[in-house]
Write a protein that holds these residues in place. Sequence first.
Motif, PDB file in Angstrom:
ATOM      1  N   ILE A   1      33.774  35.812  31.886  1.00  0.00           N
ATOM      2  CA  ILE A   1      34.415  34.944  32.865  1.00  0.00           C
ATOM      3  C   ILE A   1      33.457  34.777  34.033  1.00  0.00           C
ATOM      4  O   ILE A   1      32.811  35.733  34.474  1.00  0.00           O
ATOM      5  CB  ILE A   1      35.769  35.508  33.353  1.00  0.00           C
ATOM      6  CG1 ILE A   1      36.441  34.485  34.264  1.00  0.00           C
ATOM      7  CG2 ILE A   1      35.614  36.860  34.052  1.00  0.00           C
ATOM      8  CD1 ILE A   1      37.914  34.751  34.498  1.00  0.00           C
ATOM      9  N   GLU A   2      33.326  33.553  34.501  1.00  0.00           N
ATOM     10  CA  GLU A   2      32.403  33.257  35.589  1.00  0.00           C
ATOM     11  C   GLU A   2      32.978  33.717  36.916  1.00  0.00           C
ATOM     12  O   GLU A   2      34.196  33.710  37.121  1.00  0.00           O
ATOM     13  CB  GLU A   2      32.104  31.759  35.638  1.00  0.00           C
ATOM     14  CG  GLU A   2      31.413  31.233  34.387  1.00  0.00           C
ATOM     15  CD  GLU A   2      31.229  29.728  34.439  1.00  0.00           C
ATOM     16  OE1 GLU A   2      32.032  29.043  35.104  1.00  0.00           O
ATOM     17  OE2 GLU A   2      30.282  29.230  33.806  1.00  0.00           O
ATOM     18  N   GLU A   3      32.091  34.083  37.818  1.00  0.00           N
ATOM     19  CA  GLU A   3      32.507  34.560  39.137  1.00  0.00           C
ATOM     20  C   GLU A   3      33.375  33.539  39.863  1.00  0.00           C
ATOM     21  O   GLU A   3      34.266  33.904  40.635  1.00  0.00           O
ATOM     22  CB  GLU A   3      31.271  34.852  39.999  1.00  0.00           C
ATOM     23  CG  GLU A   3      30.427  36.015  39.528  1.00  0.00           C
ATOM     24  CD  GLU A   3      29.160  36.170  40.329  1.00  0.00           C
ATOM     25  OE1 GLU A   3      28.683  37.304  40.479  1.00  0.00           O
ATOM     26  OE2 GLU A   3      28.639  35.134  40.821  1.00  0.00           O
ATOM     27  N   ARG A   4      33.138  32.255  39.634  1.00  0.00           N
ATOM     28  CA  ARG A   4      33.828  31.201  40.378  1.00  0.00           C
ATOM     29  C   ARG A   4      35.258  30.950  39.897  1.00  0.00           C
ATOM     30  O   ARG A   4      36.026  30.252  40.552  1.00  0.00           O
ATOM     31  CB  ARG A   4      33.030  29.897  40.302  1.00  0.00           C
ATOM     32  CG  ARG A   4      32.910  29.336  38.883  1.00  0.00           C
ATOM     33  CD  ARG A   4      32.006  28.106  38.841  1.00  0.00           C
ATOM     34  NE  ARG A   4      31.871  27.586  37.486  1.00  0.00           N
ATOM     35  CZ  ARG A   4      32.728  26.716  36.937  1.00  0.00           C
ATOM     36  NH1 ARG A   4      33.772  26.278  37.638  1.00  0.00           N
ATOM     37  NH2 ARG A   4      32.534  26.283  35.698  1.00  0.00           N
ATOM     38  N   ARG A   5      35.618  31.510  38.767  1.00  0.00           N
ATOM     39  CA  ARG A   5      36.970  31.311  38.245  1.00  0.00           C
ATOM     40  C   ARG A   5      37.988  32.123  39.050  1.00  0.00           C
ATOM     41  O   ARG A   5      37.657  33.140  39.641  1.00  0.00           O
ATOM     42  CB  ARG A   5      37.040  31.723  36.778  1.00  0.00           C
ATOM     43  CG  ARG A   5      36.156  30.896  35.856  1.00  0.00           C
ATOM     44  CD  ARG A   5      36.630  29.464  35.784  1.00  0.00           C
ATOM     45  NE  ARG A   5      35.823  28.669  34.864  1.00  0.00           N
ATOM     46  CZ  ARG A   5      36.004  27.361  34.655  1.00  0.00           C
ATOM     47  NH1 ARG A   5      36.967  26.730  35.301  1.00  0.00           N
ATOM     48  NH2 ARG A   5      35.232  26.718  33.820  1.00  0.00           N
TER      49      ARG A   5
ATOM     50  N   MET B   1      43.378  36.421  34.096  1.00  0.00           N
ATOM     51  CA  MET B   1      44.571  37.041  33.520  1.00  0.00           C
ATOM     52  C   MET B   1      45.031  36.265  32.292  1.00  0.00           C
ATOM     53  O   MET B   1      45.417  36.852  31.275  1.00  0.00           O
ATOM     54  CB  MET B   1      45.689  37.096  34.561  1.00  0.00           C
ATOM     55  CG  MET B   1      45.454  38.068  35.695  1.00  0.00           C
ATOM     56  SD  MET B   1      46.753  37.972  36.963  1.00  0.00           S
ATOM     57  CE  MET B   1      48.208  38.411  36.012  1.00  0.00           C
ATOM     58  N   GLU B   2      44.991  34.940  32.386  1.00  0.00           N
ATOM     59  CA  GLU B   2      45.429  34.105  31.266  1.00  0.00           C
ATOM     60  C   GLU B   2      44.537  34.328  30.049  1.00  0.00           C
ATOM     61  O   GLU B   2      45.018  34.423  28.921  1.00  0.00           O
ATOM     62  CB  GLU B   2      45.401  32.638  31.697  1.00  0.00           C
ATOM     63  CG  GLU B   2      46.035  31.671  30.689  1.00  0.00           C
ATOM     64  CD  GLU B   2      45.105  31.301  29.533  1.00  0.00           C
ATOM     65  OE1 GLU B   2      45.601  31.085  28.402  1.00  0.00           O
ATOM     66  OE2 GLU B   2      43.874  31.236  29.757  1.00  0.00           O
ATOM     67  N   VAL B   3      43.233  34.424  30.274  1.00  0.00           N
ATOM     68  CA  VAL B   3      42.294  34.638  29.174  1.00  0.00           C
ATOM     69  C   VAL B   3      42.560  35.987  28.502  1.00  0.00           C
ATOM     70  O   VAL B   3      42.625  36.083  27.270  1.00  0.00           O
ATOM     71  CB  VAL B   3      40.835  34.586  29.681  1.00  0.00           C
ATOM     72  CG1 VAL B   3      39.868  35.011  28.563  1.00  0.00           C
ATOM     73  CG2 VAL B   3      40.490  33.183  30.160  1.00  0.00           C
TER      74      VAL B   3
ATOM     75  N   PHE C   1      35.934  42.902  35.176  1.00  0.00           N
ATOM     76  CA  PHE C   1      37.263  42.477  35.619  1.00  0.00           C
ATOM     77  C   PHE C   1      38.272  42.964  34.595  1.00  0.00           C
ATOM     78  O   PHE C   1      38.194  42.602  33.420  1.00  0.00           O
ATOM     79  CB  PHE C   1      37.289  40.947  35.723  1.00  0.00           C
ATOM     80  CG  PHE C   1      38.621  40.381  36.102  1.00  0.00           C
ATOM     81  CD1 PHE C   1      39.213  40.688  37.321  1.00  0.00           C
ATOM     82  CD2 PHE C   1      39.274  39.508  35.244  1.00  0.00           C
ATOM     83  CE1 PHE C   1      40.440  40.135  37.665  1.00  0.00           C
ATOM     84  CE2 PHE C   1      40.497  38.960  35.587  1.00  0.00           C
ATOM     85  CZ  PHE C   1      41.085  39.274  36.806  1.00  0.00           C
ATOM     86  N   SER C   2      39.198  43.836  35.010  1.00  0.00           N
ATOM     87  CA  SER C   2      40.104  44.458  34.042  1.00  0.00           C
ATOM     88  C   SER C   2      41.555  44.401  34.483  1.00  0.00           C
ATOM     89  O   SER C   2      41.866  44.102  35.646  1.00  0.00           O
ATOM     90  CB  SER C   2      39.707  45.926  33.828  1.00  0.00           C
ATOM     91  OG  SER C   2      40.011  46.687  34.985  1.00  0.00           O
ATOM     92  N   LEU C   3      42.433  44.718  33.544  1.00  0.00           N
ATOM     93  CA  LEU C   3      43.857  44.786  33.850  1.00  0.00           C
ATOM     94  C   LEU C   3      44.130  45.873  34.877  1.00  0.00           C
ATOM     95  O   LEU C   3      45.051  45.758  35.685  1.00  0.00           O
ATOM     96  CB  LEU C   3      44.655  45.054  32.566  1.00  0.00           C
ATOM     97  CG  LEU C   3      44.700  43.915  31.546  1.00  0.00           C
ATOM     98  CD1 LEU C   3      45.452  44.360  30.299  1.00  0.00           C
ATOM     99  CD2 LEU C   3      45.359  42.674  32.138  1.00  0.00           C
TER     100      LEU C   3
ATOM    101  N   LEU D   1      42.933  40.985  25.482  1.00  0.00           N
ATOM    102  CA  LEU D   1      41.819  41.790  25.952  1.00  0.00           C
ATOM    103  C   LEU D   1      42.236  42.575  27.190  1.00  0.00           C
ATOM    104  O   LEU D   1      43.117  42.141  27.937  1.00  0.00           O
ATOM    105  CB  LEU D   1      40.616  40.900  26.311  1.00  0.00           C
ATOM    106  CG  LEU D   1      40.044  40.055  25.174  1.00  0.00           C
ATOM    107  CD1 LEU D   1      38.986  39.095  25.705  1.00  0.00           C
ATOM    108  CD2 LEU D   1      39.450  40.950  24.085  1.00  0.00           C
ATOM    109  N   SER D   2      41.634  43.723  27.403  1.00  0.00           N
ATOM    110  CA  SER D   2      41.967  44.530  28.578  1.00  0.00           C
ATOM    111  C   SER D   2      40.963  44.365  29.700  1.00  0.00           C
ATOM    112  O   SER D   2      41.206  44.796  30.827  1.00  0.00           O
ATOM    113  CB  SER D   2      42.045  46.013  28.193  1.00  0.00           C
ATOM    114  OG  SER D   2      40.797  46.463  27.676  1.00  0.00           O
ATOM    115  N   SER D   3      39.823  43.723  29.409  1.00  0.00           N
ATOM    116  CA  SER D   3      38.826  43.499  30.456  1.00  0.00           C
ATOM    117  C   SER D   3      37.871  42.391  30.042  1.00  0.00           C
ATOM    118  O   SER D   3      37.775  42.040  28.850  1.00  0.00           O
ATOM    119  CB  SER D   3      38.050  44.784  30.762  1.00  0.00           C
ATOM    120  OG  SER D   3      37.344  45.219  29.615  1.00  0.00           O
ATOM    121  N   LEU D   4      37.163  41.869  31.031  1.00  0.00           N
ATOM    122  CA  LEU D   4      36.193  40.809  30.803  1.00  0.00           C
ATOM    123  C   LEU D   4      34.929  41.104  31.606  1.00  0.00           C
ATOM    124  O   LEU D   4      35.017  41.554  32.752  1.00  0.00           O
ATOM    125  CB  LEU D   4      36.749  39.449  31.258  1.00  0.00           C
ATOM    126  CG  LEU D   4      38.017  38.913  30.601  1.00  0.00           C
ATOM    127  CD1 LEU D   4      38.525  37.701  31.378  1.00  0.00           C
ATOM    128  CD2 LEU D   4      37.749  38.550  29.147  1.00  0.00           C
TER     129      LEU D   4
END
Length: 245
Positions: free
Chosen positions: A118-122, A128-130, A152-154, A136-139
Amino acid sequence: MSPDGEIPSAPANLDLRSVILSAKPNVLASDFCKEKNKDFFKVLADQPLYDAIVLFSKGIHRCSVVKMNEQGDEEIVGTLSQSLALRYLSNHLIEIKDVVSRPLSSFPNIGNRTAVTIEERRNVIEGMEVMHRLKLSSLPVVDSSGKLSGNFSLSDIKFIFRTKSYPMLWYTVGSFVKLLREKHALESNSGMDTFPFFDITREKSLNLAIQKMVATRVHHLWLVDANGKPTGVVGITDVMRCITE
């Protein structure tokens, strides 16, 4: 206002309860529990730990340890998790050195899962949607060049709901991760940017991967290429497969 000066555009009358109810109004908490606990995994107290590791290599994250009581019934004596088993292995690496000394690239099951970035700008809510859609529990967070810049994680998202800081859902992921990083630094009194993310290259050994996971208490590491761009992920399940196959 977000850390980099952005003003979140969250709806003024945001009602999370309404959002949840509109998504699946007839789903009960009890229904969710039944769906998530269809199987009960167990090992006997006198079974070797290896049997549990084989179970974990199949993607099971934890199992109950049971023994037979005087009445001949099973009695739960505790719970064994992937993390606990990995910590034991980390203290006995010398005994499995022939396996753990090999580079990650030599294991066919390592890196088969593509890293969904996931890009920083999102926005946080987009992340969360992704995670929800792909289960997935993290990106891994990447900058404009695609290079790994954070995680970035739950678990991070729990901070928003624990503190009821709902406008943060509209922060950019980059700003949100930076905020948590700075908060961690203040709480640890280090005065430094110490909220880490963890990566590893395929050329490094399984030994190093295990030590990194145990030392940092994470369940996975992001695989990166020579340019620092995420190419895959290696988790505890992958480690257990390497050891048992």
